[in-house]
Design a protein around this motif. Structure first.
Motif, PDB file in Angstrom:
ATOM      1  N   GLU A 114     -28.249  49.464  83.454  1.00 24.20           N
ATOM      2  CA  GLU A 114     -28.554  49.076  84.828  1.00 24.20           C
ATOM      3  C   GLU A 114     -27.308  48.711  85.626  1.00 24.20           C
ATOM      4  OE1 GLU A 114     -32.060  46.543  85.364  1.00 24.20           O
ATOM      5  OE2 GLU A 114     -32.391  46.684  83.184  1.00 24.20           O
ATOM      6  N   ARG A 115     -26.258  48.335  84.948  1.00 25.54           N
ATOM      7  CA  ARG A 115     -25.032  47.955  85.651  1.00 25.54           C
ATOM      8  C   ARG A 115     -24.249  49.187  86.112  1.00 25.54           C
ATOM      9  NH1 ARG A 115     -20.500  43.597  83.497  1.00 25.54           N
ATOM     10  NH2 ARG A 115     -19.348  43.430  85.470  1.00 25.54           N
ATOM     11  N   ASP A 116     -24.165  50.189  85.240  1.00 23.51           N
ATOM     12  CA  ASP A 116     -23.407  51.404  85.565  1.00 23.51           C
ATOM     13  C   ASP A 116     -24.300  52.539  86.057  1.00 23.51           C
ATOM     14  OD1 ASP A 116     -20.977  50.222  84.853  1.00 23.51           O
ATOM     15  OD2 ASP A 116     -21.280  50.698  82.742  1.00 23.51           O
ATOM     16  N   LEU A 117     -25.595  52.284  86.094  1.00 26.47           N
ATOM     17  CA  LEU A 117     -26.581  53.213  86.671  1.00 26.47           C
ATOM     18  C   LEU A 117     -26.571  54.591  86.006  1.00 26.47           C
ATOM     19  CD1 LEU A 117     -26.571  52.351  90.483  1.00 26.47           C
ATOM     20  CD2 LEU A 117     -28.278  51.773  88.767  1.00 26.47           C
ATOM     21  N   TYR A 118     -26.754  54.580  84.679  1.00 28.71           N
ATOM     22  CA  TYR A 118     -26.993  55.841  83.979  1.00 28.71           C
ATOM     23  C   TYR A 118     -28.014  55.613  82.876  1.00 28.71           C
ATOM     24  CZ  TYR A 118     -23.751  54.246  80.279  1.00 28.71           C
ATOM     25  OH  TYR A 118     -23.132  53.545  79.260  1.00 28.71           O
ATOM     26  N   ILE A 119     -28.634  56.691  82.446  1.00 27.88           N
ATOM     27  CA  ILE A 119     -29.616  56.661  81.366  1.00 27.88           C
ATOM     28  C   ILE A 119     -29.282  57.780  80.396  1.00 27.88           C
ATOM     29  CG2 ILE A 119     -31.228  58.064  82.736  1.00 27.88           C
ATOM     30  CD1 ILE A 119     -33.529  56.697  81.251  1.00 27.88           C
ATOM     31  N   ARG A 232     -27.546  60.352  85.946  1.00 21.29           N
ATOM     32  CA  ARG A 232     -27.321  59.315  86.959  1.00 21.29           C
ATOM     33  C   ARG A 232     -28.642  58.678  87.370  1.00 21.29           C
ATOM     34  NH1 ARG A 232     -25.911  60.022  91.941  1.00 21.29           N
ATOM     35  NH2 ARG A 232     -26.561  62.179  92.140  1.00 21.29           N
ATOM     36  N   MET A 233     -28.593  57.414  87.735  1.00 23.70           N
ATOM     37  CA  MET A 233     -29.754  56.727  88.288  1.00 23.70           C
ATOM     38  C   MET A 233     -29.437  56.230  89.694  1.00 23.70           C
ATOM     39  SD  MET A 233     -31.269  54.503  85.064  1.00 23.70           S
ATOM     40  CE  MET A 233     -29.968  53.257  85.157  1.00 23.70           C
ATOM     41  N   ILE A 234     -30.480  55.920  90.457  1.00 19.47           N
ATOM     42  CA  ILE A 234     -30.349  55.251  91.740  1.00 19.47           C
ATOM     43  C   ILE A 234     -31.375  54.123  91.785  1.00 19.47           C
ATOM     44  CG2 ILE A 234     -29.528  57.280  92.998  1.00 19.47           C
ATOM     45  CD1 ILE A 234     -32.374  57.630  94.084  1.00 19.47           C
ATOM     46  N   ARG A 235     -31.200  53.228  92.736  1.00 24.46           N
ATOM     47  CA  ARG A 235     -32.236  52.230  92.978  1.00 24.46           C
ATOM     48  C   ARG A 235     -33.379  52.889  93.743  1.00 24.46           C
ATOM     49  NH1 ARG A 235     -27.766  47.642  94.203  1.00 24.46           N
ATOM     50  NH2 ARG A 235     -27.567  46.928  92.044  1.00 24.46           N
ATOM     51  N   GLU A 236     -34.581  52.528  93.382  1.00 26.35           N
ATOM     52  CA  GLU A 236     -35.754  53.139  94.003  1.00 26.35           C
ATOM     53  C   GLU A 236     -35.769  52.846  95.507  1.00 26.35           C
ATOM     54  OE1 GLU A 236     -40.476  53.556  92.967  1.00 26.35           O
ATOM     55  OE2 GLU A 236     -39.490  51.635  92.619  1.00 26.35           O
TER      56      GLU A 236
END
Length: 537
Positions: A114-119, A232-236
């Motif tokens: 969650e800090r670096d926004l990857y899964i 990569r992830m983003i905030r919803e």
């Protein structure tokens, strides 16, 4: 150039010793040789090809690597398989004797940072599985799923060009992958992205040096088997809204869709022709009247009063939202604030109005977002009919010419389609702000393939009756399909799900073709990794 064997040696049956070696690596449940399993894994949603001799089902990358090494030493061809929902012969072969690599058991989510926004996930993880895991955390992938329902996997998507949910703003699965771990044909584990660096501790970055991750994206499994991927992830987004518009002619709808894409106001933007819209709204599940659907529409709104209003609006509008002959455009618009989304909605309204578009109730995009990953009953049409789709990606400026050329081909064959009960519909979408996607779909009554039987739910099997074989309609569809593929080739269009259907190696300039063959020769000198895919013979 590295030499590649053009003839793959294939064994019809695995030796007893080899089967025992594979069982020692995979366990009893990791090797299937029964006729039913081999028949299922030798077919997709297009047809049934050569019969595989076995199915391996590794549970982790170590098992995958060791099993591939065993098969490689015997020079046995392998075909990696994700959710199995393709219609391009992506994991099937014309000859008997290959081994199907079913990655369904490799479905773990390995890390959510969650800090670096990857899964980081295994290849058998589904887009739905990721979405459900991230939602409670207020996170999401930028592109976050396909039209294929809940069975579509990350590995299959990265091999075959997954797109749709979030694509109008963020692009496809290819744009969100940071790095992968690939098992090459000799069983070696190859790292791409930042983890290719010896001292790197995190897979946070893709392009330190040449983009080796990109080499293995959209490769149809011809260069290696995906064992792990970091995305990569983003905030919803805080706010999501919906718009629909109707256009009286196709040309206006095409131009409006392109301008919506260029304007970057929507996360999803797609056009349905009248037949496609009717098909979307005629399924037995009855999206707009089903109480469960209405509940989902209400629940997806963060504000309960807005949710009740949205559900009421959906129920009132029902199915009667599109006039005959109307091309409907549907948008999903998201952002950090309601003010920003309202501004985007006004831009979209101005674009539609300029092209004489009429605003419609937003039933289609609202219901679609409320039921993001439906069951896989959609492998068949609402009347138990089979279907296949074609797709071409083209620049916005070339979209009208491509669409006109394909429509002329369809019109030429319309009498034959009517005679044999073939229905043609279209789905048009945009990819980020730079690409236009055109997808004609053919439905016809015909006997089902093993994959249809496998994916249908028990309820659907009770409701639907398998049609009789219809070889004349099937032959007509396949012939016109090839004509359209030839049109795509003449335009220099791109396609996802290349498999063994769309020409790739043969349409390249000599220099990139040489590079492709050199890479193939380096990672798969025996040509045993999905031979024939990408047109590499």
């Amino acid at each position: 150039m590295t030499n590649i064997k053009t003839e793959t040696i294939q064994q019809t049956h695995l030796s007893e010793t080899m089967m025992q070696d594979l069982i020692a690596v995979l366990g009893e449940n990791g090797l299937l040789t029964d006729d039913a399993s081999c028949t299922l894994n030798s077919s997709d949603l297009l047809n049934q090809s050569g019969q595989c001799s076995a199915v391996i089902r590794p549970a982790n990358k170590e098992e995958l690597s060791n099993a591939v090494s065993i098969l490689s030493k015997a020079n046995i061809a392998m075909a990696p398989r994700g959710g199995g929902l393709t219609y391009v012969n992506g994991y099937t072969m014309p000859k008997n004797g290959f081994v199907s690599v079913d990655l369904a058991r490799m479905d773990r989510i390995l890390e959510i940072n969650e800090r670096d926004l990857y899964i980081t996930v295994e290849p058998g993880a589904t887009w739905r599985q990721i979405y459900l895991a991230l939602k409670p955390k207020g996170l999401r992938l930028p592109f976050f799923g396909t039209f294929s329902g809940r069975g579509a996997t990350v590995g299959g998507g990265l091999s075959n060009g997954a797109l749709f949910l979030g694509t109008a703003r963020y692009g496809s699965a290819a744009e969100i992958v940071l790095g992968m771990q690939i098992v090459t044909s000799d069983g070696c584990l190859l790292r791409t992205g930042q983890l290719a660096v010896k001292n790197a501790k995190s897979p946070f970055f893709r392009t330190f040096g040449p983009d080796m991750t990109g080499v293995f994206v959209h490769d149809a499994g011809a260069l290696g088997i995906k064992a792990q991927a970091t995305l990569r992830m983003i905030r919803e987004p805080a706010v999501t809204e919906y718009l629909s518009f109707g256009f009286k002619d196709r040309a206006a709808a095409v131009e409006a869709l392109s301008e919506i894409g260029r304007s970057e106001v929507a996360e999803e933007a797609y056009v349905m022709d009248p037949d496609k819209t009717k098909a979307a709204l005629s399924a037995d599940t009855d999206l707009v009247r089903d109480a469960k659907m209405l509940a989902k529409v209400v629940q997806q709104e963060k504000n309960i009063f807005r949710g009740i209003k949205a559900g009421t609006k959906l129920a009132i509008s029902g199915r009667n939202i599109v006039e005959d002959g109307c091309f409907s455009m549907h948008l999903v618009l998201s952002g950090r604030s309601r003010h920003a989304v309202v501004q985007d909605m006004e831009i979209a309204r101005k674009i539609a109005a300029t092209l004489n578009g009429e605003e419609l109730p937003d039933s289609v995009p609202r219901a679609g977002r409320a039921d993001l990953f439906p069951p896989l009953d959609s492998v068949l049409g609402p009347n138990a009919d089979r279907w296949i789709a074609l797709n071409a990606k083209i620049a916005h400026s070339e979209a009208p010419s491509l669409v006109d050329a394909v429509e002329a081909c369809i019109d030429k064959n319309m009498n034959a389609f009517n005679q044999h009960g073939v229905v043609v519909s279209r789905l048009l979408t945009v990819i980020s702000n730079h690409a236009f996607s055109y997808e004609p779909v053919f439905n016809w009554q015909d006997s089902w393939l093993p994959m249809h039987h496998e994916k249908l739910s028990p309820d659907a099997k009770k409701k639907l009756t398998e049609p009789k074989p219809n070889p004349k309609a099937r032959e007509l569809v396949m012939n016109v399909r090839q004509e359209i593929i030839d049109i795509f080739r003449d335009f220099g269009a791109a396609s996802n799900q290349i498999g063994r259907t769309y020409p790739y190696a043969e349409v390249l300039h000599p220099e990139p073709l040489k590079l492709l063959l050199d890479i193939k020769g380096s990672v798969d000198p025996q040509n045993i990794m999905n031979p024939g895919a990408l047109g590499i013979k």
